[in-house]
Enzyme design. Sequence first.
Site, PDB file in Angstrom:
ATOM      1  N   LYS A  72       0.836  -1.201   0.000  1.00 24.83           N
ATOM      2  CA  LYS A  72       0.000   0.000   0.000  1.00 24.83           C
ATOM      3  C   LYS A  72       0.871   1.252   0.000  1.00 24.83           C
ATOM      4  CE  LYS A  72      -3.839   2.091   2.602  1.00 24.83           C
ATOM      5  NZ  LYS A  72      -4.780   1.910   3.728  1.00 24.83           N
ATOM      6  N   SER A  80      -9.438   2.035   2.763  1.00 23.22           N
ATOM      7  CA  SER A  80      -8.538   2.814   1.937  1.00 23.22           C
ATOM      8  C   SER A  80      -7.524   1.963   1.173  1.00 23.22           C
ATOM      9  CB  SER A  80      -7.779   3.809   2.828  1.00 23.22           C
ATOM     10  OG  SER A  80      -7.043   3.107   3.834  1.00 23.22           O
ATOM     11  N   SER A 140     -10.390  -0.456   6.717  1.00 22.43           N
ATOM     12  CA  SER A 140      -9.697  -0.366   5.431  1.00 22.43           C
ATOM     13  C   SER A 140      -9.007  -1.636   4.968  1.00 22.43           C
ATOM     14  CB  SER A 140      -8.672   0.778   5.470  1.00 22.43           C
ATOM     15  OG  SER A 140      -9.331   2.004   5.618  1.00 22.43           O
TER      16      SER A 140
END
Length: 451
Positions: free
Chosen positions: A79, A148, A172
């Site tokens: 990420k 996210s 997330s």
Amino acid sequence: MELYELGLLDALKGIRERSFSSEELTRACLARAESMEDKIKAWEWLDPEFALQCAREADRQLADGQPTGCLHGIPLGMKDIVSTRGMPTSMGSPIYAGHVPSQSATVVQHLHAAGAFVMGKTVTTEFAWRHPGKTRNPWNLGHTPGGSSSGSAAAVAAGCVPAAFGTQTVGSVIRPAAYCGVVGYKPSYGLISRAGVHPLSPTLDHVGVFARRVGDAAFLASCLTGYDRGDPHSLLVNPMQACSADATEWGQRPRLAAIQTPVWDLADDVQKAMFKKNVVQLAEAGAVVHWIELPSSFDRALDVLRTILFAEGAQIYAPLQAQYPGKTSKPLDLLIETGLKISAVQYLEALKAAEEMRAQLADLFGRFDGIVTPPATGEAPKTLSDTGDASFCGIWTLMGVPAISFPVGHGPNGLPLGLQVVGPYLNDSKTLKVAAWCNQQIGYNAGFPLD
């Protein structure tokens, strides 16, 4: 089976047994990523030649008989709020466009020490908050992949990598895993270091993983745990040992609490029906299941979480907003505006309320091996401007307990639905075994989208 279809443990086995090389696996993942990227847009940065160099080095080390780690030769997605030395790390924000860290986050250092490598950086929402990135849901390109950790979930779902990393401050990891039909695992708070991960709310931030099976997620996380003085909340003891969370390791009927949570009314009828069906399936398979209501104090759990998150997030991002006017999104601006209005007394009261709820939850786990509950309100919404409702995840993030989601079916629009298993704090190994048992009894595999 194509190499890109392999789960983490099967890929590791193949490399160790010389059935195929790390380079061959990486080439298959890169080819899959290239064929999918125009559709799902999961990658913020991907350099095929760099990834192949890493894979060739892993193969050379194995051929030379050098010591290898528990993840040797595996390409992974990371990420893009996680600092990765030599790779652009933009946090989903124009403020950090072109930013290349000189030092990697601890989790990246650990995976390198274990023999894996970062194949590329996956798309994140801006600073892991609510302003969406470019990623789309692999099952239906008009629907959100969640957030996210949108790029990581989509990349694993589409077969671009066998596993990837995300973070969770509210929902997330669990929510995008449910939306994209993969396994998402959020470990106990402090189990995986967050040093070098851009913060949103230090009291709530967790590092988590995405994989194709529960055992893959368990093994990946277990290779990366351990104390890190760079993270003040890192655990001094390591409650996990490297394991595959094989369902056969669970040798008794699990005692499960089926919990709808105070936000049950937010779930759509399809999600409610699927959850009730799953509970029946688990009971028929031998689990001892009781429908339980959380104590009334949990009715305000999400308000407590928001108070902590907004107060801490405002302190982190208000200076950045002032330094770079006009470069932060409306959702982040609203977080800052709201958070700056929260008093110190309100913040401290929220921290105290969270501690009281954690004690009550620990008492409940004295009677149960795990909790089963929905991971989301239903299928991924048909929108690319919003990442969906994280209400079914937030309570467990606030509690800091391990949570894992796996796919259990598809809804009427053809998008995945999941089931969430939650366990007691610092008893991640047990929670993962219970989740693997539940997954085996339900017996569902989401497969690959867009094929």
